[in-house]
Design an enzyme around this catalytic site. Structure first.
Site, short mmCIF file in Angstrom:
data_model
loop_
_atom_site.label_atom_id
_atom_site.label_comp_id
_atom_site.label_asym_id
_atom_site.label_seq_id
_atom_site.Cartn_x
_atom_site.Cartn_y
_atom_site.Cartn_z
N LYS A 49 -19.50 4.02 -2.87
CA LYS A 49 -19.61 5.45 -2.57
C LYS A 49 -18.26 6.11 -2.41
CE LYS A 49 -24.19 6.06 -1.95
NZ LYS A 49 -25.00 7.13 -2.57
N ASP A 94 -27.48 8.04 4.44
CA ASP A 94 -27.95 6.82 5.08
C ASP A 94 -26.77 6.02 5.63
OD1 ASP A 94 -30.81 6.77 4.77
OD2 ASP A 94 -30.49 6.53 2.63
#
Length: 397
Positions: free
Chosen positions: A80, A128
């Site tokens: 990410k 998340d």
């Protein structure tokens, strides 16, 4: 031969793939090239390892297993880092250009040329864990206020990591999809800018930039492989990782690009249901999966546009496979290196090992002893407490 994982057969649906050019149109070669040119200039950039798991491949009867280990990425422990931070930089580039009335460059944002203007912009997102950490890291580097919305089941360790990077972290009582809605609503009310990895009608530029950032990882993989893999197993979630990787592989390998297999938790299978229905389909999250980064009930429409053409197979796996797979990587078969992986990183490997116990499912997916399988180890240990719990076997229900 003793089995490596608890008995479980992944659920499988073969999608009716659409024909088209989404892998070139939704994410162009120029999108990937721009992201690559910028990200490779960041301080601390280095390719992450592509690890061969030869002993495991021999054990389960495939030709090769290549595991792209994203644990070392920029010290953030996740792929990410390539997406959220880059997308934030692009949002800032566009907004600063708009406010000043002239074009500014990505390097201007990176170098702090317009730091005073940048400091007046607030970026927000739901997460998340890993996307929010990437965004918080980028905001810290650029000097931008950052607000991250998390749902009830996000671990405190992941929340603390974002706070340490300077983000304001807002926890809600609902699930991930509700945190997405709240982030969007509060951004609209306050003039903030959402940097999301999922798209919705009227919102596509930031998630496109997120996926373009993932192309850096794919280029590293392709540079390290002399020939294309035959299969790639890609984690689901909202679909951004899977779509970005599938598009980049298609652009690089063309007609020899690998067969794309999507893997999701059976507790959060929005892409699986989308494949069954033939269109992007939401699912309700009734129970949270241990694969926290994949607990998403609403697919990204932008990502689905690519996956509808590039992915032919969709699998779901139970949570019971996750802990044993994490432990298998950390305590590997003799001859393979040890790898510390997070719970969402192992979805593809767990599915591969489990399906090799089924001759008919292996045949359906075209996997045999000549297959060259690519796996994306999307995260390292992003929450040490959860990793310790898994290694001690306390993940079992």
């Amino acid at each position: 031969m003793t089995t490596l994982l608890p008995p479980a057969r992944p659920a499988h649906v073969a999608a009716a793939r659409k024909t088209g050019d989404a892998a070139l149109r939704v994410l162009s070669p120029e999108d990937f090239a721009t992201a690559r040119a910028e990200i490779t200039q960041w301080d601390g950039y280095a390719p992450t390892p592509l690890i061969s798991l030869g002993a495991l491949a021999s054990r389960i009867g495939v030709g090769e297993i290549h595991y792209k280990h994203e644990g070392p990425r920029f010290g953030l422990g996740s792929f990410k880092a390539l997406g959220g931070s880059y997308s934030a930089q692009r949002v800032l580039q566009r907004e600063v250009s708009h406010r000043l009335g002239h074009e500014v460059s990505l390097s201007d944002i990176r170098d702090g040329t317009y730091a005073d203007t940048v400091a007046e912009i607030t970026l927000v997102s739901a997460t998340d864990g890993n996307h929010g950490r990437s965004l918080a890291w980028g905001c810290q580097r650029y000097g931008v206020p950052c607000r991250i919305y998390i749902h009830a089941e996000v671990s405190e360790g992941r929340a603390a990591a974002m706070r340490e990077l300077g983000a304001d972290v807002i926890r809600i009582d609902g699930d991930y999809d509700e945190s997405v809605r709240l982030a969007k609503d509060e951004a609209e009310a306050n003039g903030w800018f959402v940097v999301s990895d999922t798209s919705w009608p009227g919102y596509s530029l930031p998630p496109r930039d997120v996926m373009a950032g993932y192309g850096v990882m794919v280029q590293e993989i392709c540079d390290a492989m002399p020939e294309a893999p035959t299969h790639v197993f890609l984690q689901g979630g909202v679909g951004g990782l899977a779509a970005g990787v599938a598009a980049a592989l298609r652009q690089y390998w063309g007609d020899t690009a690998p067969r794309v297999i999507i893997v999701e938790p059976e507790l959060a299978a929005c892409l699986f249901e989308s494949a069954k229905s033939g269109q992007a389909t939401n699912v309700a999250i009734a129970e949270e999966t241990i694969m926290a980064g994949l607990s998403c009930g609403e697919p990204s429409e932008l990502a689905w546009e690519i996956l509808a053409e590039e992915a032919g197979d969709f699998l779901t796996i139970p949570d019971t496979l996750v802990g044993p797979t994490v432990r298998l990587l950390a305590r590997p078969l003799e001859g393979d290196p040890d790898i510390e992986a997070g719970e969402s990183a192992v979805a593809g490997l767990a599915a591969l090992i489990a399906l090799r116990e089924s001759a008919d499912l292996s045949a359906d997916l075209g996997i045999d002893n000549r297959s060259r399988v690519l796996l994306i180890g999307s995260e390292g240990v992003t929450d040490p407490e959860i990793f310790e719990m898994i290694m001690e076997g306390r993940d079992a229900a």
